[in-house]
Design a protein around this motif. Structure first.
Motif, PDB file in Angstrom:
ATOM      1  N   UNK A 157     -17.739  -5.220 -10.312  1.00  0.00           N
ATOM      2  CA  UNK A 157     -17.761  -5.628  -9.106  1.00  0.00           C
ATOM      3  C   UNK A 157     -19.241  -5.332  -8.443  1.00  0.00           C
ATOM      4  N   UNK A 158     -19.803  -4.824  -8.672  1.00  0.00           N
ATOM      5  CA  UNK A 158     -21.517  -4.507  -8.266  1.00  0.00           C
ATOM      6  C   UNK A 158     -22.467  -6.043  -8.580  1.00  0.00           C
ATOM      7  N   UNK A 159     -21.506  -6.524  -9.788  1.00  0.00           N
ATOM      8  CA  UNK A 159     -22.475  -7.657  -9.878  1.00  0.00           C
ATOM      9  C   UNK A 159     -22.168  -9.321  -9.331  1.00  0.00           C
ATOM     10  N   UNK A 160     -20.480  -8.685  -8.872  1.00  0.00           N
ATOM     11  CA  UNK A 160     -20.570 -10.177  -8.026  1.00  0.00           C
ATOM     12  C   UNK A 160     -21.048  -9.783  -6.967  1.00  0.00           C
ATOM     13  N   UNK A 161     -20.879  -8.522  -6.004  1.00  0.00           N
ATOM     14  CA  UNK A 161     -21.133  -8.097  -4.806  1.00  0.00           C
ATOM     15  C   UNK A 161     -23.242  -8.679  -4.383  1.00  0.00           C
ATOM     16  N   UNK A 162     -23.866  -8.638  -5.788  1.00  0.00           N
ATOM     17  CA  UNK A 162     -25.333  -8.803  -5.993  1.00  0.00           C
ATOM     18  C   UNK A 162     -25.689 -10.355  -5.741  1.00  0.00           C
ATOM     19  N   UNK A 163     -24.774 -10.966  -6.392  1.00  0.00           N
ATOM     20  CA  UNK A 163     -24.691 -12.395  -6.367  1.00  0.00           C
ATOM     21  C   UNK A 163     -24.673 -13.119  -5.330  1.00  0.00           C
ATOM     22  N   UNK A 164     -23.251 -12.957  -5.019  1.00  0.00           N
ATOM     23  CA  UNK A 164     -22.619 -12.850  -3.584  1.00  0.00           C
ATOM     24  C   UNK A 164     -24.543 -12.802  -2.376  1.00  0.00           C
ATOM     25  N   UNK A 165     -24.485 -11.609  -2.216  1.00  0.00           N
ATOM     26  CA  UNK A 165     -25.804 -11.599  -1.633  1.00  0.00           C
ATOM     27  C   UNK A 165     -27.182 -12.213  -1.344  1.00  0.00           C
ATOM     28  N   UNK A 166     -27.146 -12.292  -2.305  1.00  0.00           N
ATOM     29  CA  UNK A 166     -28.493 -13.290  -2.587  1.00  0.00           C
ATOM     30  C   UNK A 166     -28.184 -14.804  -1.857  1.00  0.00           C
ATOM     31  N   UNK A 167     -26.956 -15.426  -2.244  1.00  0.00           N
ATOM     32  CA  UNK A 167     -27.180 -16.276  -1.941  1.00  0.00           C
ATOM     33  C   UNK A 167     -26.628 -16.244  -0.323  1.00  0.00           C
ATOM     34  N   UNK A 168     -26.131 -15.576   0.170  1.00  0.00           N
ATOM     35  CA  UNK A 168     -25.783 -15.402   1.650  1.00  0.00           C
ATOM     36  C   UNK A 168     -26.789 -15.482   1.994  1.00  0.00           C
ATOM     37  N   UNK A 169     -28.164 -14.316   1.530  1.00  0.00           N
ATOM     38  CA  UNK A 169     -29.260 -14.121   1.909  1.00  0.00           C
ATOM     39  C   UNK A 169     -30.686 -15.210   1.916  1.00  0.00           C
ATOM     40  N   UNK A 170     -29.882 -16.509   1.099  1.00  0.00           N
ATOM     41  CA  UNK A 170     -30.690 -17.750   0.506  1.00  0.00           C
ATOM     42  C   UNK A 170     -31.347 -17.038  -0.143  1.00  0.00           C
ATOM     43  N   UNK A 171     -31.599 -16.305  -1.228  1.00  0.00           N
ATOM     44  CA  UNK A 171     -32.002 -16.208  -2.485  1.00  0.00           C
ATOM     45  C   UNK A 171     -31.076 -16.884  -3.501  1.00  0.00           C
ATOM     46  N   UNK A 172     -31.945 -18.422  -3.931  1.00  0.00           N
ATOM     47  CA  UNK A 172     -31.092 -18.633  -5.544  1.00  0.00           C
ATOM     48  C   UNK A 172     -31.415 -18.145  -6.634  1.00  0.00           C
ATOM     49  N   UNK A 173     -30.430 -17.360  -7.376  1.00  0.00           N
ATOM     50  CA  UNK A 173     -30.860 -17.015  -8.473  1.00  0.00           C
ATOM     51  C   UNK A 173     -31.784 -17.604  -9.314  1.00  0.00           C
ATOM     52  N   UNK A 174     -32.377 -16.766 -10.288  1.00  0.00           N
ATOM     53  CA  UNK A 174     -33.255 -17.762 -11.310  1.00  0.00           C
ATOM     54  C   UNK A 174     -32.450 -17.283 -12.780  1.00  0.00           C
ATOM     55  N   UNK A 175     -32.261 -18.098 -13.758  1.00  0.00           N
ATOM     56  CA  UNK A 175     -31.805 -17.688 -15.012  1.00  0.00           C
ATOM     57  C   UNK A 175     -32.057 -16.608 -14.929  1.00  0.00           C
ATOM     58  N   UNK A 176     -32.956 -15.841 -15.030  1.00  0.00           N
ATOM     59  CA  UNK A 176     -32.743 -14.657 -15.573  1.00  0.00           C
ATOM     60  C   UNK A 176     -32.198 -13.579 -14.708  1.00  0.00           C
ATOM     61  N   UNK A 177     -31.717 -14.191 -13.435  1.00  0.00           N
ATOM     62  CA  UNK A 177     -30.843 -13.093 -12.726  1.00  0.00           C
ATOM     63  C   UNK A 177     -29.376 -13.096 -13.372  1.00  0.00           C
ATOM     64  N   UNK A 178     -29.038 -15.532 -13.548  1.00  0.00           N
ATOM     65  CA  UNK A 178     -27.729 -15.573 -14.274  1.00  0.00           C
ATOM     66  C   UNK A 178     -27.627 -14.245 -15.943  1.00  0.00           C
ATOM     67  N   UNK A 179     -29.111 -14.561 -16.414  1.00  0.00           N
ATOM     68  CA  UNK A 179     -28.566 -14.090 -17.630  1.00  0.00           C
ATOM     69  C   UNK A 179     -28.488 -12.572 -18.098  1.00  0.00           C
ATOM     70  N   UNK A 180     -29.379 -11.928 -17.126  1.00  0.00           N
ATOM     71  CA  UNK A 180     -28.691 -10.100 -16.570  1.00  0.00           C
ATOM     72  C   UNK A 180     -27.392 -10.418 -16.922  1.00  0.00           C
ATOM     73  N   UNK A 181     -26.710 -10.857 -15.605  1.00  0.00           N
ATOM     74  CA  UNK A 181     -25.328 -10.833 -15.447  1.00  0.00           C
ATOM     75  C   UNK A 181     -24.440 -10.842 -16.100  1.00  0.00           C
TER      76      UNK A 181
END
Lengths: 169, 679
Positions: free
Chosen positions: B323-347
């Protein structure tokens, strides 16, 4: 020629001039780059060796490729010649066990600023792949540093020298 | 056009030409205008040449590359393009690549040591790239600030530290700016030399070199330099970031204290300091760091988000973590920060907890809990891949970005999800992807996983063969597992071209020195119906059998003292199967020579033994040869076969064979059958 002079009743030239006279029989046959046949047909000829000099550009190509012999491109003809000699001697000296036909058929090609060295090597006694790779790396870097331009080896391997034979004469 | 005017017969032809040119004017970049007057006035069409299209210097090369395409069967450019020299296994690739690179380094060393021998100076302008210079010795070089800065610029960490210490001992002044530059370098690398992973020029060492993880050196040169420098927000942040990069429990605690000190002095720590603490601190530390970032208004960057994602993967509870990971990703996208491939890898790595040993029922080698986690990971992956596919470009944000592809492929492979794996491969190979995995290491693993999954999920042997030839050995190194899986496939659906390729790859990867694998090769070859092969295929079959048998015999003959360690003795079953293969390809004399070695005591015992005394010959192989010998009315060969069987099989199997001989030749009386069998 001396015989012809005497036959015509002419006088012999003075001693100093005699030096300029060739007394051996004139032989107008062009022998350059043509190989003598042997009794037991043991002289190996590669395709390039088997083709005559007048076939260059027709049935066979050049052993060095560059643009320095073209009109208006002759900025560094001697340098190109020297580079060729450095490369050939180095390849012959560095792969003495592996070169075929004494390393006479190494083809040097220039594309862009890169100098490519092509030809055949033979396996020799034992083909140690790691050693060969080390040698390739060394030669490429060494020649690059000497010639101040990238040098790449495009040498292929044959099992023995016989594999490059086109004919035996 | 002038030439055309002379060639074409008259106005009618010109009209045809002009209309053709006009119709194709857009493509050809030329415009024509005739105005229909050529017939009356005899005017020629007017051609206007368009200005040349401006192109980049690499456009021509790009066009050539697009036209030619990639030859997947060609070796990597670093290797010698010769069949004998192309490595098949990952280990061979490593050895050859490193050997070549070390050869280059040796030449470079010579040029550095003896530059005068390389003075064929005809290059103009002079190219410094071809004039390598020796690194100055910090104990010999002048102790000047200029030399120190040069070493710092070249990232010679230990040398720079040595020179700095020498300057201090000789009471030479070092400016604050030089000390700061040295401090940055030392803090970033913890006083050690640059790790292999950051080497720029030597790719082999960068990919294969292993650097040990080291913890922060307390009271090291970085700490000493920090004491001499003014305690600004920049210097303290650098020290904090270094402490968190080389984290130990103690260094992270010190980092937190340093941030607190900065805040007390009303200094604003840099974002890198917070990122370090978030990534390496415990739950309390990173929540505190986030709160402080908000207070002092430090804007987070992608590193902060990645650090937060990493911190969340440490949570024990699986559901909480997700749930934390989902919230973080959603927040990143909401703030206009495109997650990098590293972010997805960590997830992805965070969803499946490899630390937890979950108790419960297993299904297909996985616990129920692991299966649930894998299903979660797959549903996340589908979402992530869809998002990545919709992006215009995948760019590299950090050196770890390429790990995403491998992690995703591992999960797709574990879930046996071939469509998802193929989407990953398509995404990785697409032009918009600028993130590439290091060749031979990570890329090899990625494609190996993919190929094994493809083999597992595909039924058509033709498709498998095509894919295998496309990927092996260029991208995928031959392994025992891969060979075994391919052998299974070709045994179920024999196809000679595929069998030949798999066995030849097996030879190249030394699989034939493995008893189990070589036994599989022989079984596959014996299952091939020799008579059903075409003429050229029979030749290939013969050559392959000769090569294999020759290699096994050669390996068994290393009986000398200095070569004994290389010896691989043949089993009696190996000998009998090899003999049968030779017999089938028409090499009967050699086959029986091999069989006779089974009767030779010296071949089995003693220093020069080439056959082990364990196991028995293959009954079916000997029996087939026996039957052939009878058909050929060759009594001596039949006797050899029978003698071998007599020594190794039970009596009830022998009697029918002996009866066959008697029936064939009718020269042994029934009285002698018993004595013949006893033999």
């Amino acid at each position: 020629m001396l015989g012809q002079v005497l036959a015509r009743g002419g006088r012999l030239p003075c001693v100093d001039c005699a030096r300029a006279i060739a007394t051996s029989s004139a032989d107008m046959v062009n022998r350059a780059a043509k190989y003598r046949s042997t009794r037991d047909r043991s002289q190996l000829l590669t395709y390039d060796m088997a083709m005559r000099p007048h076939h260059i550009g027709v049935k066979k190509a050049w052993l060095t490729w560059h643009s320095q012999n073209l009109e208006e491109f002759r900025q560094q003809q001697p340098v190109t010649l020297t580079q060729d000699e450095i490369v050939r001697r180095f390849i012959r000296g560095f792969f003495p066990q592996h070169v075929v036909v004494h390393g006479n058929e190494v083809v040097i090609k220039r594309r862009g600023n890169v100098l490519f060295v092509s030809g055949f090597l033979q396996y020799s006694k034992r083909l140690d792949h790691r050693r060969i790779y080390w040698m390739f790396g060394f030669v490429e870097e060494f020649l690059s540093l000497v010639l101040k331009q990238p040098v790449k080896l495009e040498l292929a391997f044959v099992e023995t020298e016989d594999d490059v034979a086109y004919n035996y004469i | 056009m002038l030439r055309l005017r002379h060639c074409l017969p008259g106005p009618s032809a010109i009209r045809v030409l002009s209309s053709a040119v006009a119709s194709g004017s857009d493509k050809a970049g030329a415009e024509t205008s005739e105005g229909g007057s050529s017939q009356q006035g005899g005017r020629l069409p007017r051609v206007t040449i368009q200005p040349a299209i401006k192109r980049n210097p690499t456009d021509l090369l790009q066009a050539l590359s697009d036209t030619v395409g990639v030859d997947p069967t060609a070796p990597h450019f670093a290797f010698i393009d010769d069949p004998a020299m192309i490595p098949s296994t990952a280990a061979a690739k490593r050895h050859y690549y490193m050997a070549k690179e070390l050869g280059k380094r040796a030449a470079r060393q010579l040029a550095e040591e003896w530059p005068t021998l390389f003075m064929f100076d005809r290059d103009y302008p002079r190219l410094s790239a071809f004039r390598p210079e020796q690194q100055p010795d910090p104990l010999q070089v002048d102790p000047t600030e200029e030399n120190l800065l040069k070493m710092v610029e070249q990232r010679e960490v230990k040398d720079a530290v040595m020179l700095y210490e020498r300057m201090r001992s000789e009471n030479k002044d070092v400016s604050d700016s030089a000390q700061l530059a040295l401090f940055k370098l030392v803090a970033y690398y913890n006083g050690e030399n640059v790790p292999f992973a950051e080497w720029e020029e030597w790719h082999g060492l960068r990919n294969y070199g292993e650097s040990k993880y080291n913890e922060w050196t307390n009271a090291g040169i970085a700490d000493l330099l920090y004491e001499t420098l003014p305690k600004t927000a920049e210097t303290t942040s650098i020290l904090v970031a270094g402490m968190c990069k080389f984290a130990s429990a103690e260094s992270v605690q010190r980092a937190e204290n340093l941030i607190k000190e900065m805040l007390e002095k009303n200094q604003v720590p840099h974002v890198e300091a917070f990122n370090g603490l978030i990534a390496k601190g415990d739950h309390g530390q990173w929540t505190w760091a986030l709160a402080q970032m908000k207070n002092v208004k430090v804007k987070p960057n992608i590193g902060t988000w990645n650090a937060l994602l990493s911190a969340n993967t440490k949570l024990q509870s699986n559901s909480e973590r997700k749930s934390h990971l989902a919230k973080l990703l959603n927040e990143m996208i909401a703030l206009g920060v495109e997650p990098s491939l590293t972010s997805y890898n960590i997830v992805l790595e965070g969803i499946i907890d490899t630390r937890e040993q979950v108790a419960g029922g297993t299904h297909g080698g996985m616990t129920r809990e692991e299966q649930d986690q894998l299903e979660d990971a797959l549903s996340w992956m589908v979402e992530i891949v869809s998002r990545l596919e919709s992006l215009p470009q995948l760019t590299i944000q950090s050196p770890e970005c390429n790990h995403f592809f491998l992690t995703a492929m591992v999960y797709a492979s574990r879930a046996s999800n071939l469509p998802l794996a193929e989407r990953l491969v398509a995404l990785y190979e697409s032009e918009k992807n600028l993130v590439k995995m290091p060749a031979f290491t990570v890329e090899n693993q990625f494609y190996t996983r993919y190929l094994r999954l493809y083999i597992e999920r595909t039924h058509s042997i033709n498709d498998i063969e095509e894919k295998y030839k496309e990927l092996v050995p260029r991208l995928v190194g031959v392994t025992k597992t891969l060979t075994r899986e391919m052998c299974e496939k070709v045994r179920n659906a024999p196809k000679w071209s595929c069998i030949r390729r798999v066995i030849e790859d097996g030879i190249n990867s030394r699989a034939m020195t493995d008893h189990k694998q070589s036994s599989i090769f022989r079984k596959i070859l014996l299952d091939v119906s020799f008579l059903n092969l075409s003429i050229s295929e029979r030749e290939e079959y013969k050559n392959l059998v000769k090569k294999l048998v020759g290699a096994w015999v050669e390996l068994s003959r290393f009986t000398e003292e200095n070569t004994k360690r290389l010896q691989i003795k043949m089993f009696p079953a190996t000998v009998s199967e090899c003999a049968l293969m030779l017999h089938r390809i028409g090499e009967s004399d050699r086959a029986y020579e091999m069989l006779e070695t089974l009767l030779d005591e010296e071949a089995k015992y003693g220093e020069t033994a080439t056959i082990t005394d364990q196991g028995t010959p293959n009954y079916q192989s000997i029996n087939e040869m026996f039957q052939d010998a009878l058909r050929e009315s060759n009594a001596s060969r039949a006797a050899i076969c029978l003698e071998i069987l007599a020594l190794n099989t039970s009596r009830n199997k022998l009697e029918p064979l002996a009866a066959q001989i008697i029936e064939r030749y009718e020269f042994i009386s029934s009285k002698n059958i018993k004595s013949f069998c006893i033999l």
